[in-house]
Each structure stands twice: as structure tokens, then as C-alpha cells.
Design a protein around this motif. Structure first.
Motif, PDB file in Angstrom:
ATOM      1  N   ILE A 131       0.874  -1.176   0.000  1.00  0.00           N
ATOM      2  CA  ILE A 131       0.000   0.000   0.000  1.00  0.00           C
ATOM      3  C   ILE A 131       0.908   1.222   0.000  1.00  0.00           C
ATOM      4  CG2 ILE A 131      -1.707   1.267   1.369  1.00  0.00           C
ATOM      5  CD1 ILE A 131      -2.326  -1.709   2.529  1.00  0.00           C
ATOM      6  N   ARG A 132       0.712   2.110  -0.963  1.00  0.00           N
ATOM      7  CA  ARG A 132       1.605   3.275  -1.065  1.00  0.00           C
ATOM      8  C   ARG A 132       0.812   4.553  -1.310  1.00  0.00           C
ATOM      9  NH1 ARG A 132       6.767   1.699  -4.756  1.00  0.00           N
ATOM     10  NH2 ARG A 132       7.470   3.674  -3.849  1.00  0.00           N
ATOM     11  N   ASN A 133       1.215   5.614  -0.651  1.00  0.00           N
ATOM     12  CA  ASN A 133       0.611   6.931  -0.860  1.00  0.00           C
ATOM     13  C   ASN A 133       1.639   7.984  -0.477  1.00  0.00           C
ATOM     14  OD1 ASN A 133       0.442   7.550   2.033  1.00  0.00           O
ATOM     15  ND2 ASN A 133      -1.260   6.096   2.131  1.00  0.00           N
ATOM     16  N   ALA A 134       1.303   9.237  -0.666  1.00  0.00           N
ATOM     17  CA  ALA A 134       2.238  10.305  -0.315  1.00  0.00           C
ATOM     18  C   ALA A 134       2.501  10.260   1.184  1.00  0.00           C
ATOM     19  CB  ALA A 134       1.669  11.662  -0.726  1.00  0.00           C
ATOM     20  N   ARG A 172       1.324   7.209   4.731  1.00  0.00           N
ATOM     21  CA  ARG A 172       0.482   7.459   5.896  1.00  0.00           C
ATOM     22  C   ARG A 172      -0.603   6.390   6.096  1.00  0.00           C
ATOM     23  NH1 ARG A 172       1.242  12.216   8.461  1.00  0.00           N
ATOM     24  NH2 ARG A 172       0.831  10.699  10.142  1.00  0.00           N
ATOM     25  N   SER A 226      -3.636   6.559   6.299  1.00  0.00           N
ATOM     26  CA  SER A 226      -4.830   7.342   5.955  1.00  0.00           C
ATOM     27  C   SER A 226      -6.065   6.454   6.063  1.00  0.00           C
ATOM     28  CB  SER A 226      -4.692   7.837   4.513  1.00  0.00           C
ATOM     29  OG  SER A 226      -4.520   6.709   3.657  1.00  0.00           O
ATOM     30  N   ASP A 278      -7.838   5.656   3.689  1.00  0.00           N
ATOM     31  CA  ASP A 278      -7.797   4.750   2.547  1.00  0.00           C
ATOM     32  C   ASP A 278      -6.814   3.599   2.774  1.00  0.00           C
ATOM     33  OD1 ASP A 278      -8.936   4.356  -0.128  1.00  0.00           O
ATOM     34  OD2 ASP A 278      -6.861   4.518  -0.792  1.00  0.00           O
ATOM     35  N   ALA A 279      -5.708   3.884   3.458  1.00  0.00           N
ATOM     36  CA  ALA A 279      -4.777   2.793   3.801  1.00  0.00           C
ATOM     37  C   ALA A 279      -5.461   1.835   4.777  1.00  0.00           C
ATOM     38  CB  ALA A 279      -3.489   3.359   4.396  1.00  0.00           C
ATOM     39  N   ARG A 331      -8.724   1.273   4.951  1.00  0.00           N
ATOM     40  CA  ARG A 331      -9.644   0.505   4.101  1.00  0.00           C
ATOM     41  C   ARG A 331      -8.911  -0.684   3.479  1.00  0.00           C
ATOM     42  NH1 ARG A 331     -10.503   0.187  -1.480  1.00  0.00           N
ATOM     43  NH2 ARG A 331      -8.952   1.796  -1.899  1.00  0.00           N
ATOM     44  N   SER A 332      -7.736  -0.420   2.956  1.00  0.00           N
ATOM     45  CA  SER A 332      -6.969  -1.481   2.295  1.00  0.00           C
ATOM     46  C   SER A 332      -6.517  -2.547   3.291  1.00  0.00           C
ATOM     47  CB  SER A 332      -5.760  -0.863   1.581  1.00  0.00           C
ATOM     48  OG  SER A 332      -6.175   0.091   0.619  1.00  0.00           O
ATOM     49  N   ILE A 378      -7.949  -3.354   6.137  1.00  0.00           N
ATOM     50  CA  ILE A 378      -9.107  -4.132   6.591  1.00  0.00           C
ATOM     51  C   ILE A 378      -9.392  -5.260   5.590  1.00  0.00           C
ATOM     52  CG2 ILE A 378     -11.616  -4.044   6.953  1.00  0.00           C
ATOM     53  CD1 ILE A 378     -11.163  -1.109   7.986  1.00  0.00           C
ATOM     54  N   ILE A 379      -9.351  -4.913   4.302  1.00  0.00           N
ATOM     55  CA  ILE A 379      -9.551  -5.928   3.265  1.00  0.00           C
ATOM     56  C   ILE A 379      -8.421  -6.950   3.309  1.00  0.00           C
ATOM     57  CG2 ILE A 379      -9.530  -6.234   0.742  1.00  0.00           C
ATOM     58  CD1 ILE A 379     -11.075  -3.476   0.663  1.00  0.00           C
ATOM     59  N   SER A 380      -7.205  -6.460   3.497  1.00  0.00           N
ATOM     60  CA  SER A 380      -6.031  -7.331   3.542  1.00  0.00           C
ATOM     61  C   SER A 380      -6.130  -8.366   4.654  1.00  0.00           C
ATOM     62  CB  SER A 380      -4.781  -6.453   3.740  1.00  0.00           C
ATOM     63  OG  SER A 380      -3.609  -7.212   3.795  1.00  0.00           O
ATOM     64  N   LEU A 438      -1.790  15.550   4.929  1.00  0.00           N
ATOM     65  CA  LEU A 438      -1.122  14.631   5.867  1.00  0.00           C
ATOM     66  C   LEU A 438       0.401  14.818   5.924  1.00  0.00           C
ATOM     67  CD1 LEU A 438      -3.127  11.343   5.059  1.00  0.00           C
ATOM     68  CD2 LEU A 438      -3.708  13.138   6.700  1.00  0.00           C
ATOM     69  N   MET A 451      -2.953  -2.988  -4.451  1.00  0.00           N
ATOM     70  CA  MET A 451      -1.982  -3.523  -3.485  1.00  0.00           C
ATOM     71  C   MET A 451      -1.692  -5.005  -3.711  1.00  0.00           C
ATOM     72  SD  MET A 451      -4.261  -4.003  -0.005  1.00  0.00           S
ATOM     73  CE  MET A 451      -5.703  -5.090   0.027  1.00  0.00           C
ATOM     74  N   VAL A 494       4.658   5.580  -7.229  1.00  0.00           N
ATOM     75  CA  VAL A 494       3.774   4.418  -7.273  1.00  0.00           C
ATOM     76  C   VAL A 494       2.796   4.512  -6.109  1.00  0.00           C
ATOM     77  CG1 VAL A 494       3.605   1.912  -7.250  1.00  0.00           C
ATOM     78  CG2 VAL A 494       5.568   3.006  -8.346  1.00  0.00           C
ATOM     79  N   ARG A 507      -0.538   2.793  -4.369  1.00  0.00           N
ATOM     80  CA  ARG A 507      -1.230   1.502  -4.377  1.00  0.00           C
ATOM     81  C   ARG A 507      -2.231   1.419  -3.225  1.00  0.00           C
ATOM     82  NH1 ARG A 507       3.099  -3.284  -5.463  1.00  0.00           N
ATOM     83  NH2 ARG A 507       1.131  -4.422  -5.689  1.00  0.00           N
ATOM     84  N   ALA A 515      -6.230  -0.938  -2.132  1.00  0.00           N
ATOM     85  CA  ALA A 515      -7.115  -2.047  -2.505  1.00  0.00           C
ATOM     86  C   ALA A 515      -7.913  -1.645  -3.738  1.00  0.00           C
ATOM     87  CB  ALA A 515      -8.047  -2.402  -1.351  1.00  0.00           C
ATOM     88  N   ARG A 566      -5.061  12.936  -3.323  1.00  0.00           N
ATOM     89  CA  ARG A 566      -4.117  13.697  -2.483  1.00  0.00           C
ATOM     90  C   ARG A 566      -2.683  13.435  -2.945  1.00  0.00           C
ATOM     91  NH1 ARG A 566      -0.745  12.318   1.861  1.00  0.00           N
ATOM     92  NH2 ARG A 566      -1.490  10.166   1.841  1.00  0.00           N
ATOM     93  N   SER A 567      -2.364  12.185  -3.161  1.00  0.00           N
ATOM     94  CA  SER A 567      -1.004  11.817  -3.562  1.00  0.00           C
ATOM     95  C   SER A 567      -0.678  12.353  -4.953  1.00  0.00           C
ATOM     96  CB  SER A 567      -0.855  10.289  -3.525  1.00  0.00           C
ATOM     97  OG  SER A 567      -1.131   9.794  -2.221  1.00  0.00           O
TER      98      SER A 567
END
Lengths: 165, 165
Positions: A57-60, A63, A65, A67-68, A70-71, A73-75, A120, B37, B56, B58, B60, B70-71
Motif C-alpha cells: 500500500i503506497r501513498n504520499a 500514511r 490514511s 484509505d490505507a 480501508r486497504s 481491513i480488506i487485507s 497529511l 496492493m 507508485v 497503491r 485495494a 491527495r497523492s
């Protein structure tokens, strides 16, 4: 030719030699990594991950966040991961901005009000890792048995250092 | 030994041979990739990206979530990227869930109300790519000159296919 066209050409070459088309969806090593989008980071390389091993999971900023989460929880709930690594890095752009400055810049450049966007940013690298580890551990939707550990990655040396909680 | 400890051992080996510690922060190829992800995807490999080439992002599904936007705003306005690829993939877990089912499962397993969480599932792979390309193009905070193209990645063949807008 755009850069995207170059990448598509590279993909054709990749696909010709691709021989890992039978991997299952659940990550083999039951791990998820949360890290920054930064171009200098290749988590598969710096963690020795093989294809099929881990959710990434990657974002600026890398963080934790909404959305991370959310990911994650699914993971955890749907794909069985139970160890998470939160990895922020030295020389991160998020260390050098503030919401106010970026909101003002965007409003000036686009004419649109950007004051509602939280980018963030963070002022302290290790504290941002601690905050994000705590946020994941504190989510009622992350199973209590999941282990979460935090690290910084040094873009100059390639080394991870653990951040104590 | 946890899996995390194994990954830290792999990182020590990686760092010993690391010789790319002088890369600049702005992506050399001025590209950002938004993708899932999923453990079966290694975008650096399937796009032929080198260290330092691309942002990059990533999550879900590889969705153009608020956090991905945001990113991308940071990517374009602060770090100069101007081509984006949105890449969803075959056999994605997001194709097989609904918000209602996952919200109910979480509420049952945790005792907490999960009805406010949108997990961003989708029923049609190509349409989800079109939706996310349109969402990025439609953001007032993404510079108008940025090119955005959408693709599906086949986890069985390693091939990308472009999704027409």
C-alpha cells in the motif's frame, strides 16, 4: 512517443518472459507493507519480497490514511495478512510542506478552494511512524492478533531502522 | 522469528549492496502509477521502472480514492509528474465483494458498526478503470496538461491492455 508508450513497450517484453501466472491472491507471506509513493523506494527490492508475497500500500508519505486502513481491513479480513510494516523515509517531501502552504499554492494556481484537503504532512519522521502504527493498532476493524511495526528507510543507505513504539 | 524479522534480514543484505543513494526526489520519468496492493502485481517489474523513475500509489483495487488524489496532487504540483497510469487487474478481490457484505461481516466479527466505510468495490473491471481515469481528469487540482490513461493487467499473462475512455 510518451513515457507511457515506453512503459507499454517494456510491458510487452516483460509479458513474453512471464511465468508466474498461477499465484493465488492471498499473500504467501501474510504481510502488508504501508509505505510512501516516493520514486526512490522499491519495497519489493529493499524487503526481498517475491511476487505473490505481500500486499503493498503506497501513498504520499506512507500514511495510515483512511484509505490505507480501508486497504488493510480488506487485507486482513479477506486475504489473511497478519503482520504489517509502516515505513516512512528520510528526505520525504511530506517533511517540507504544510497544509497551509500547499492549500494556498493550489488555490492560487487553480482558482479553486483547496482549504478542505488535509495533505497529511508531518514535521517529525519518527513521530509520524509512531502515530501511524498507533492509528492502525487503534482501529476497531483491524484484528487484535495483527502485529504492526514501524520503520524509517534511509534513501541514502537503503537501510531500515525500527522506530520504537 | 516473524516474517517481519525475515524481511529485516533481507534488508540488511540489500543495504550492503546498495549503490543508488544519490537519486533526486522528483521522478526521473515524470510518471505516476495508481494500481492495486495485490501481491501478484509488481509494477516496477511489469512496467520496466528503475529506481527513481516513478511515483507508485497503491491501495485495494488501485482506486482513484480521495487519498490517491491527495497523492497525485502532491506528485504533480510539487514533484513535476505529468503522465498517470491507472491500472486495475483481473481476478481482483474488489470484483467479488459488495459494501453490504463486507460491512455486515465486519460488524459481526468486531461488534462495531462498519456501515460508514465505503470499500470501493467494483462489478465491472474496465468500467472501474474508466471511472477512475475520469475522476482524476475531473479533479480541479490536477493540472490540465497531465495525461491520464487506463489499463487492465492480466495476472495470468503479465500483460497490460489499454481501456478506451
Amino acid at each position: 512517443m510518451t513515457v507511457t508508450d515506453d512503459l507499454l513497450q517494456a510491458n510487452r517484453t516483460f509479458a513474453e518472459g512471464f511465468d508466474q501466472g498461477d499465484l493465488p491472491a492471498p499473500p504467501a507471506r501474510r504481510v502488508a507493507v504501508v509505505t510512501c509513493m516516493d520514486a526512490r523506494l522499491d519495497p519489493a527490492s529493499f524487503l526481498g519480497l517475491g511476487l505473490g508475497d505481500a500486499h503493498v500500500i503506497r501513498n504520499a508519505g506512507g500514511r495510515a490514511s483512511d484509505d490505507a486502513l480501508r486497504s488493510l481491513i480488506i487485507s486482513s479480513h479477506l486475504l489473511g495478512t497478519n503482520e504489517y510494516l509502516v515505513i516512512h523515509h528520510t528526505d520525504c517531501g511530506m517533511l517540507s510542506i504544510t497544509n497551509e502552504d500547499l492549500q494556498r499554492k493550489l488555490s492560487l494556481e487553480t482558482g479553486e478552494d483547496a482549504s478542505h484537503i488535509d495533505f497529511l504532512p508531518f514535521a517529525d519522521l519518527e513521530q509520524s511512524v509512531r502515530d501511524d502504527v498507533a492509528r492502525i493498532k487503534g482501529s476497531p476493524f483491524i484484528p487484535p492478533g495483527v502485529r504492526v511495526r514501524g520503520f524509517t528507510y534511509d534513501v541514502h543507505t537503503g537501510k531500515l531502522s525500527e522506530v520504537d513504539a
